[in-house]
Scaffold this active site. Structure first.
Site, PDB file in Angstrom:
ATOM      1  N   GLU A   1     -32.206 -67.328-141.877  1.00 37.70           N
ATOM      2  CA  GLU A   1     -32.534 -66.054-142.514  1.00 37.70           C
ATOM      3  C   GLU A   1     -33.166 -66.261-143.891  1.00 37.70           C
ATOM      4  OE1 GLU A   1     -29.175 -63.273-140.324  1.00 37.70           O
ATOM      5  OE2 GLU A   1     -28.725 -64.155-142.280  1.00 37.70           O
TER       6      GLU A   1
ATOM      7  N   THR B   1     -31.324 -61.451-132.804  1.00 38.18           N
ATOM      8  CA  THR B   1     -30.815 -60.477-133.783  1.00 38.18           C
ATOM      9  C   THR B   1     -31.743 -60.508-135.002  1.00 38.18           C
ATOM     10  OG1 THR B   1     -29.215 -62.168-134.517  1.00 38.18           O
ATOM     11  CG2 THR B   1     -28.416 -60.463-133.008  1.00 38.18           C
TER      12      THR B   1
ATOM     13  N   ASN C   1     -28.735 -60.041-145.595  1.00 41.20           N
ATOM     14  CA  ASN C   1     -27.303 -59.962-145.326  1.00 41.20           C
ATOM     15  C   ASN C   1     -26.567 -58.915-146.152  1.00 41.20           C
ATOM     16  OD1 ASN C   1     -26.339 -62.158-143.301  1.00 41.20           O
ATOM     17  ND2 ASN C   1     -27.952 -63.116-144.519  1.00 41.20           N
TER      18      ASN C   1
ATOM     19  N   THR D   1     -23.470 -68.471-135.582  1.00 38.72           N
ATOM     20  CA  THR D   1     -23.916 -67.282-134.875  1.00 38.72           C
ATOM     21  C   THR D   1     -25.120 -67.694-134.083  1.00 38.72           C
ATOM     22  OG1 THR D   1     -23.138 -65.794-136.539  1.00 38.72           O
ATOM     23  CG2 THR D   1     -24.695 -64.903-135.053  1.00 38.72           C
TER      24      THR D   1
ATOM     25  N   THR E   1     -26.823 -51.890-141.792  1.00 41.04           N
ATOM     26  CA  THR E   1     -27.644 -50.698-141.963  1.00 41.04           C
ATOM     27  C   THR E   1     -29.115 -50.994-141.785  1.00 41.04           C
ATOM     28  OG1 THR E   1     -27.690 -51.098-144.356  1.00 41.04           O
ATOM     29  CG2 THR E   1     -26.003 -49.606-143.511  1.00 41.04           C
TER      30      THR E   1
ATOM     31  N   LYS F   1     -30.749 -68.484-129.690  1.00 41.60           N
ATOM     32  CA  LYS F   1     -30.922 -67.540-130.780  1.00 41.60           C
ATOM     33  C   LYS F   1     -30.019 -67.954-131.924  1.00 41.60           C
ATOM     34  CE  LYS F   1     -28.652 -64.468-132.010  1.00 41.60           C
ATOM     35  NZ  LYS F   1     -27.596 -64.273-133.082  1.00 41.60           N
TER      36      LYS F   1
END
Length: 416
Positions: A284, A160, A411, A197, A416, A186
């Protein structure tokens, strides 16, 4: 510091090139089916024969539909294929279980296996409707593309916000067989101990009884995937699943007393550890991998509690990003862990990958240290925080990353 695993034969477990296709009898594929705009988003892992299987799942009370279906299909400890889409989590959807079950039917029909022998996973945006059409339209190509070299394609298709694929494989010797073990994973955000996640898919050509495989996986996950944190959020869809098809030809492992089980456990730990570290390092927006080693603890529970709290602290993470040797933040995080200890005894060292080290706390109090050296150490890509409790001989390691401005950017506009 991280426990080093050793065995009588120094070369018994060795790293090899590969992933889920490294063990004999496994194939994989990955393709773009339309869940995401451009990148690969549908993966398939297939064993040529029915395998023992085991899984560990998220502890979030809200669970994605794929987890519920996979749990049901895993009751007998057998499976032959794993399918995973990325871009849509299939969670909090009224027809989520219906979709997940239908996906298993599609895979079963295409591979000519029972739908109950198919495990399903999804990752991506939560609460977004999921159509069965991309699965239907892509299934033929996905199965046709199955290949013994397709592991990296599958690894790409499950990503992702990850920046790169995560894969690792080893080979090890048993009494009468050479066994291979490989995996892909992942995860980049919503990462926190007790699963996050993240997805981990592991394969091996070992022959092992399913209940023993489940117990072994759970133990290893508790020391690897459950010892990482990126942002303190635990997701709804996470699982680590393993398939063991017995193609190596070893005598099936059926008892905890068998020496071969310990060798397998060591190999599984190594693969899971490397995949877990890759997730923490790819957090991230992250710029630094943080490894927290708690040493000389009274017991493992105490060591784990302290290590996990330190790598989960937002203030510690931001201090690392700012290269600020803020001892108070470290002591604060240690102090509100669930561990009982005498903080007047503890020492803290900061250490870089090239083994430069500096003591910033002795006997629970800050000490004078070279700020320039600390700044340099905190600027490394891989930082270690070594905490000595001086209460026993146990130790534990947890992995995390710094918290940067880019994490907020990623985040704040995830959908979007």
């Amino acid at each position: 510091m991280e426990t080093l695993i050793k065995h009588k034969k120094e070369n018994q477990i060795k790293e090899i090139q590969g992933n889920v296709c490294a063990p004999a009898g496994f194939m994989a594929s990955g393709m773009h089916a339309g869940f995401k705009k451009k990148r690969k988003d549908l993966a398939l892992i297939y064993s040529k024969k029915l395998s023992s299987t085991a899984s560990v799942y998220t502890q979030n009370k809200v669970k994605g539909a794929p987890i519920l279906v996979t749990k049901a299909h895993s009751i007998n400890g057998r499976a032959q294929a794993i399918i995973c889409n990325s871009g849509n989590a299939n969670t909090c959807n009224a027809n989520g279980e219906e979709i997940a079950n239908e996906v298993c039917v599609l895979v079963g029909d295409a591979l000519k296996i029972k739908k109950e022998d198919v495990l399903v996973a999804s990752t991506g945006v939560i609460g977004q409707p999921l159509s069965i059409e991309p699965f239907k339209n892509g299934m033929s190509d996905l199965v046709e593309q199955l290949d013994e070299e397709g592991g990296s394609e599958a690894a790409q298709a499950i990503l992702t916000t990850d920046t790169d694929i995560k894969e690792y494989a080893v080979e090890f010797e048993l009494e009468n067989a050479t066994v291979r073990l490989g995996g892909i994973s992942k995860g980049s955000g919503m990462i926190h101990p007790n699963m996050a996640t993240m997805l981990g898919f592991i394969t091996t050509d070992l022959a092992i009884e399913p209940e023993l495989l489940q117990a072994t996986l759970k133990e290893v996950v508790n020391n690897t995937f459950n010892m990482i944190s990126v942002d303190g959020d635990t997701s709804t869809n996470d699982m680590v699943t393993i398939l063991a098809n017995g193609e190596a030809g070893n005598q099936q492992i059926q008892s905890e007393a068998e020496p071969d089980l310990q060798v397998f456990k060591e190999a599984l730990y190594l693969v899971c550890k490397e995949l877990a570290i890759a997730i923490a390092e790819d957090g991230e927006g992250a710029s630094t991998l943080i490894t927290c080693n708690v040493l000389e603890a009274a017991d493992e529970l105490q060591a784990k509690a302290v290590a996990k709290q330190v790598i989960s602290s937002s203030l510690v993470k931001t201090a690392v990003y700012g290269r600020d040797a803020n001892v108070g933040r470290l002591l604060c995080a240690i102090g509100y862990s669930d561990a009982d200890f005498n903080y007047h005894n503890l020492d803290i060292y900061l250490r870089s990958e090239n083994y430069q080290s500096i003591c910033v706390c002795e006997e629970g109090s800050t000490v004078s240290f070279d700020e320039a050296k600390a700044f340099e150490i905190l600027g490394t890509d891989r930082l270690s925080i070594d905490i000595y409790l001086y209460e026993g001989k146990s130790q534990a390691t947890a992995w995390g990353c710094d918290l940067t401005y880019d994490y907020i950017k990623i985040n704040s506009a995830y959908r979007t």
